[in-house]
Scaffold this motif. Structure first.
Motif, PDB file in Angstrom:
ATOM      1  N   ASN A 117      55.747  49.141  42.924  1.00  0.00           N
ATOM      2  CA  ASN A 117      55.751  48.016  41.997  1.00  0.00           C
ATOM      3  C   ASN A 117      55.235  46.766  42.685  1.00  0.00           C
ATOM      4  O   ASN A 117      55.853  46.283  43.614  1.00  0.00           O
ATOM      5  N   PRO A 118      54.093  46.248  42.236  1.00  0.00           N
ATOM      6  CA  PRO A 118      53.537  45.072  42.903  1.00  0.00           C
ATOM      7  C   PRO A 118      54.426  43.858  42.654  1.00  0.00           C
ATOM      8  O   PRO A 118      54.700  43.519  41.512  1.00  0.00           O
ATOM      9  N   ARG A 119      54.892  43.273  43.725  1.00  0.00           N
ATOM     10  CA  ARG A 119      55.725  42.085  43.579  1.00  0.00           C
ATOM     11  C   ARG A 119      55.112  40.897  44.304  1.00  0.00           C
ATOM     12  O   ARG A 119      55.257  39.771  43.903  1.00  0.00           O
ATOM     13  N   ARG A 120      54.393  41.203  45.393  1.00  0.00           N
ATOM     14  CA  ARG A 120      53.908  40.090  46.200  1.00  0.00           C
ATOM     15  C   ARG A 120      52.523  39.626  45.763  1.00  0.00           C
ATOM     16  O   ARG A 120      51.799  40.354  45.106  1.00  0.00           O
ATOM     17  N   LYS A 121      52.194  38.394  46.136  1.00  0.00           N
ATOM     18  CA  LYS A 121      50.951  37.766  45.661  1.00  0.00           C
ATOM     19  C   LYS A 121      50.096  37.334  46.854  1.00  0.00           C
ATOM     20  O   LYS A 121      50.495  37.485  47.999  1.00  0.00           O
ATOM     21  N   TRP A 122      48.933  36.770  46.522  1.00  0.00           N
ATOM     22  CA  TRP A 122      48.008  36.364  47.587  1.00  0.00           C
ATOM     23  C   TRP A 122      48.660  35.486  48.646  1.00  0.00           C
ATOM     24  O   TRP A 122      48.364  35.609  49.829  1.00  0.00           O
ATOM     25  N   GLN A 123      49.540  34.560  48.217  1.00  0.00           N
ATOM     26  CA  GLN A 123      50.088  33.633  49.214  1.00  0.00           C
ATOM     27  C   GLN A 123      51.005  34.328  50.214  1.00  0.00           C
ATOM     28  O   GLN A 123      51.362  33.751  51.241  1.00  0.00           O
ATOM     29  N   ASP A 124      51.364  35.585  49.947  1.00  0.00           N
ATOM     30  CA  ASP A 124      52.254  36.299  50.865  1.00  0.00           C
ATOM     31  C   ASP A 124      51.524  37.000  51.993  1.00  0.00           C
ATOM     32  O   ASP A 124      52.142  37.554  52.892  1.00  0.00           O
ATOM     33  N   ILE A 125      50.198  37.016  51.940  1.00  0.00           N
ATOM     34  CA  ILE A 125      49.476  37.722  53.000  1.00  0.00           C
ATOM     35  C   ILE A 125      48.640  36.733  53.808  1.00  0.00           C
ATOM     36  O   ILE A 125      48.047  35.805  53.262  1.00  0.00           O
ATOM     37  N   VAL A 126      48.673  36.912  55.115  1.00  0.00           N
ATOM     38  CA  VAL A 126      47.915  36.035  56.005  1.00  0.00           C
ATOM     39  C   VAL A 126      46.799  36.852  56.638  1.00  0.00           C
ATOM     40  O   VAL A 126      47.062  37.801  57.368  1.00  0.00           O
ATOM     41  N   LEU A 127      45.569  36.484  56.324  1.00  0.00           N
ATOM     42  CA  LEU A 127      44.419  37.212  56.863  1.00  0.00           C
ATOM     43  C   LEU A 127      43.293  36.220  57.122  1.00  0.00           C
ATOM     44  O   LEU A 127      43.260  35.148  56.513  1.00  0.00           O
ATOM     45  N   PRO A 128      42.359  36.559  57.992  1.00  0.00           N
ATOM     46  CA  PRO A 128      41.207  35.668  58.188  1.00  0.00           C
ATOM     47  C   PRO A 128      40.462  35.495  56.851  1.00  0.00           C
ATOM     48  O   PRO A 128      40.425  36.435  56.051  1.00  0.00           O
ATOM     49  N   PRO A 129      39.856  34.318  56.623  1.00  0.00           N
ATOM     50  CA  PRO A 129      39.186  34.049  55.344  1.00  0.00           C
ATOM     51  C   PRO A 129      38.167  35.120  54.968  1.00  0.00           C
ATOM     52  O   PRO A 129      38.074  35.504  53.793  1.00  0.00           O
ATOM     53  N   ALA A 130      37.444  35.654  55.941  1.00  0.00           N
ATOM     54  CA  ALA A 130      36.411  36.647  55.619  1.00  0.00           C
ATOM     55  C   ALA A 130      37.039  37.905  55.020  1.00  0.00           C
ATOM     56  O   ALA A 130      36.476  38.515  54.112  1.00  0.00           O
ATOM     57  N   VAL A 131      38.199  38.285  55.530  1.00  0.00           N
ATOM     58  CA  VAL A 131      38.859  39.491  55.016  1.00  0.00           C
ATOM     59  C   VAL A 131      39.401  39.229  53.617  1.00  0.00           C
ATOM     60  O   VAL A 131      39.283  40.062  52.721  1.00  0.00           O
ATOM     61  N   ALA A 180      47.054  46.390  49.358  1.00  0.00           N
ATOM     62  CA  ALA A 180      46.871  47.281  48.203  1.00  0.00           C
ATOM     63  C   ALA A 180      47.798  46.861  47.070  1.00  0.00           C
ATOM     64  O   ALA A 180      47.410  46.838  45.899  1.00  0.00           O
ATOM     65  N   GLU A 181      49.013  46.504  47.449  1.00  0.00           N
ATOM     66  CA  GLU A 181      49.992  46.063  46.446  1.00  0.00           C
ATOM     67  C   GLU A 181      49.510  44.789  45.744  1.00  0.00           C
ATOM     68  O   GLU A 181      49.565  44.681  44.518  1.00  0.00           O
ATOM     69  N   ILE A 182      48.984  43.861  46.528  1.00  0.00           N
ATOM     70  CA  ILE A 182      48.536  42.595  45.953  1.00  0.00           C
ATOM     71  C   ILE A 182      47.353  42.809  45.003  1.00  0.00           C
ATOM     72  O   ILE A 182      47.304  42.251  43.909  1.00  0.00           O
ATOM     73  N   ILE A 183      46.423  43.669  45.422  1.00  0.00           N
ATOM     74  CA  ILE A 183      45.259  43.934  44.569  1.00  0.00           C
ATOM     75  C   ILE A 183      45.698  44.567  43.250  1.00  0.00           C
ATOM     76  O   ILE A 183      45.246  44.170  42.175  1.00  0.00           O
ATOM     77  N   ALA A 184      46.603  45.546  43.325  1.00  0.00           N
ATOM     78  CA  ALA A 184      47.074  46.205  42.102  1.00  0.00           C
ATOM     79  C   ALA A 184      47.706  45.188  41.163  1.00  0.00           C
ATOM     80  O   ALA A 184      47.453  45.195  39.952  1.00  0.00           O
ATOM     81  N   GLY A 185      48.507  44.298  41.717  1.00  0.00           N
ATOM     82  CA  GLY A 185      49.144  43.267  40.903  1.00  0.00           C
ATOM     83  C   GLY A 185      48.110  42.346  40.280  1.00  0.00           C
ATOM     84  O   GLY A 185      48.185  42.002  39.104  1.00  0.00           O
ATOM     85  N   GLU A 186      47.122  41.998  41.083  1.00  0.00           N
ATOM     86  CA  GLU A 186      46.094  41.066  40.634  1.00  0.00           C
ATOM     87  C   GLU A 186      45.261  41.639  39.481  1.00  0.00           C
ATOM     88  O   GLU A 186      44.959  40.937  38.527  1.00  0.00           O
ATOM     89  N   GLU A 219      42.595  59.432  36.543  1.00  0.00           N
ATOM     90  CA  GLU A 219      41.413  59.017  35.794  1.00  0.00           C
ATOM     91  C   GLU A 219      41.798  58.580  34.386  1.00  0.00           C
ATOM     92  O   GLU A 219      41.382  57.535  33.910  1.00  0.00           O
ATOM     93  N   THR A 220      42.602  59.404  33.723  1.00  0.00           N
ATOM     94  CA  THR A 220      43.023  58.993  32.389  1.00  0.00           C
ATOM     95  C   THR A 220      44.207  58.063  32.491  1.00  0.00           C
ATOM     96  O   THR A 220      44.525  57.334  31.563  1.00  0.00           O
ATOM     97  N   GLY A 221      44.884  58.105  33.629  1.00  0.00           N
ATOM     98  CA  GLY A 221      46.062  57.266  33.808  1.00  0.00           C
ATOM     99  C   GLY A 221      45.728  55.858  34.273  1.00  0.00           C
ATOM    100  O   GLY A 221      46.609  55.019  34.366  1.00  0.00           O
ATOM    101  N   ASN A 222      44.488  55.609  34.573  1.00  0.00           N
ATOM    102  CA  ASN A 222      44.077  54.253  34.914  1.00  0.00           C
ATOM    103  C   ASN A 222      44.914  53.646  36.029  1.00  0.00           C
ATOM    104  O   ASN A 222      45.435  52.558  35.911  1.00  0.00           O
ATOM    105  N   ALA A 223      45.058  54.393  37.087  1.00  0.00           N
ATOM    106  CA  ALA A 223      45.874  53.885  38.184  1.00  0.00           C
ATOM    107  C   ALA A 223      45.043  53.836  39.460  1.00  0.00           C
ATOM    108  O   ALA A 223      44.014  54.493  39.560  1.00  0.00           O
ATOM    109  N   ILE A 224      45.502  53.041  40.417  1.00  0.00           N
ATOM    110  CA  ILE A 224      44.871  53.022  41.724  1.00  0.00           C
ATOM    111  C   ILE A 224      45.572  54.066  42.592  1.00  0.00           C
ATOM    112  O   ILE A 224      46.798  54.107  42.645  1.00  0.00           O
ATOM    113  N   LEU A 225      44.794  54.933  43.230  1.00  0.00           N
ATOM    114  CA  LEU A 225      45.381  55.924  44.127  1.00  0.00           C
ATOM    115  C   LEU A 225      45.321  55.405  45.548  1.00  0.00           C
ATOM    116  O   LEU A 225      44.274  54.966  46.022  1.00  0.00           O
TER     117      LEU A 225
END
Ligand SMILES: Nc1ncnc2c1ncn2[C@@H]1O[C@H](COP(=O)(O)OP(=O)(O)OP(=O)(O)O)[C@@H](O)[C@H]1O
Ligand SMILES: [Mg+2]
Length: 382
Positions: A117-131, A180-186, A219-225
């Motif tokens: 279950n995606p709970r976290r958002k972009w502000q919760d991850i710290v990565l270099p700007p390029a990533v 992956a969690e953040i992208i799914a939520g987004e 595929e029919t379930g429209n989910a990210i694996l």
């Protein structure tokens, strides 16, 4: 009239005329129309929706591959959600519709994979700007792929390879699962983590069967694996030495073929990019490398790790703690354990608690605490 499979009567109807008419899943443009129609009908019967602009409908049509019947069902379910929210008739929101689509599309996957279950958002991850920018591009790809494929006609240039295959590579604890969690939520899709131990079977042919089920449902379930520790399954194809090697290679080849044909989104996570077969790397649209955080990033991770209500001690020195080469995963462990120690003892999370748990994390990694590293605090970690 046929659905998933066509049917031929052969000679059974030799005295009659037989015309076969296939009903495929609606295309992107058709789905858009269906959404518009269903929502309009729903408006007449039970109040309005707050989805005015066409972009929202486009989004829904792009993200969920549903049939007309599924769309009608989803609108009904969403109406229920809206009513439950405000104990009466109220407008269907965007979120209601997404939830309804997810609800109806991924029931079967639950038995094959674990849902995150995606709970976290972009502000919760710290990565270099390029990533971070690369992760943003992935979200854009998901959002606009139907427009580009169906409306702009790119799908006519590609017969297979219309999916999205992504690799997250980097050391343990650097934020791959979190991203992956953040992208799914987004993008509003479900995220399913595939448990490889449950899939890879020692019985010949079983692994393929399991994988086939998963890919079909997704595929029919429209989910990210999300294939965690992909190296286990996607390792280099071995040279054939005995019959077991041969079957292992068949599994890998099968997977490659599935990845190529799958139209959904696949994220592979790996600690060692070097171990991955070249054939896999070629089939990736994105390869994102997750680095070990530098001192400035570590500081940001440290300060972001404690919730607002956590009682932080005055003496907690994030500048000092950021000096130690740790990953986000290590920092999370330390933050959590030091909070537990504080709850059990002094009531505040101070340097005493933080360093005691940092020592434990160092022990796990096989590192030694030296006076040179810890200076005045050495007493606490001795
Ligand atoms: N870059 C980061 N920014 C913020 N928090 C992070 C970061 N990296 C890791 N963390 C924290 O550490 C936890 C564990 O990270 P995560 O599970 O995403 O690591 P991983 O790369 O998937 O590791 P593994 O390869 O072991 O599966 C996260 O839930 C998060 O709290
Ligand atoms: Mg992980």
């Amino acid at each position: 009239m046929s659905g998933e499979k066509s049917w031929e009567p052969g000679s059974a109807l030799k005295n009659n005329i037989f015309i076969s008419c296939a009903f495929p899943l609606p295309s992107f443009a058709e789905r858009k129309q269906l959404w518009e129609l269903c929502l309009k009908n729903s408006e007449h019967s039970s109040g309005e929706t707050d989805l005015e602009d066409l972009e929202d409908l486009e989004d829904l049509a792009a993200r969920f591959k549903l049939s007309g019947g599924h769309i009608v069902d989803a609108v009904c379910t969403a109406r229920g959600f809206a009513a439950a929210r405000s104990s009466g008739k109220s407008a269907i929101s965007r979120e209601d519709l997404y939830r309804a689509c997810r609800n109806r599309s991924s029931r079967k996957l639950d038995s094959l994979a674990r849902k995150i279950n995606p709970r976290r958002k972009w502000q919760d991850i710290v990565l270099p700007p390029a990533v971070k920018e690369q992760l943003g591009e992935i979200c854009a790809f998901v959002r606009h792929k139907e427009t580009v494929y169906s409306e702009w006609g790119f799908d006519k240039k590609l017969s297979i390879g219309k999916g999205l295959n992504i690799l997250f590579a980097g050391p343990s604890g650097t934020g791959k699962t979190l991203a992956a969690e953040i992208i799914a939520g987004e993008v509003g899709l479900d995220l399913y983590k595939i448990d490889l131990s449950g899939i890879v079977s020692k019985y010949i042919g079983e692994t393929e069967k399991n994988l086939k089920k998963i890919f079909g449902e997704a595929e029919t379930g429209n989910a990210i694996l999300f294939f965690d520790e992909a190296d286990a399954l996607f390792g280099k194809r071995s040279e054939v030495k005995d019959s077991h090697d041969r079957y292992a290679n068949i599994e890998v080849n099968y997977l490659l073929q599935q990845m190529e044909e799958h139209e959904g989104i696949i994220i592979l996570a790996s600690n060692y990019k070097k171990n991955l077969d070249d054939a896999f790397l070629r089939r990736l649209q994105f390869a994102v490398e997750f680095p070990i955080p530098d001192e400035a990033s570590r500081r940001e991770i440290w300060t972001g790790m404690f919730p607002e209500k956590a009682p932080l001690g005055e003496d907690l020195d994030f500048n000092f703690l950021s000096k130690f080469k740790l990953t986000g995963g290590n920092i999370k462990n330390i933050a959590l354990l030091s909070a537990v120690l504080a709850a059990d003892g002094s009531g505040t999370i101070g340097m005493n608690e933080a360093l005691r748990t940092l020592k434990r994390e160092f022990q796990k990694m096989g590192k030694i605490c030296t006076p040179a590293d810890f200076g005045d605090y050495y007493e606490l970690v001795k």
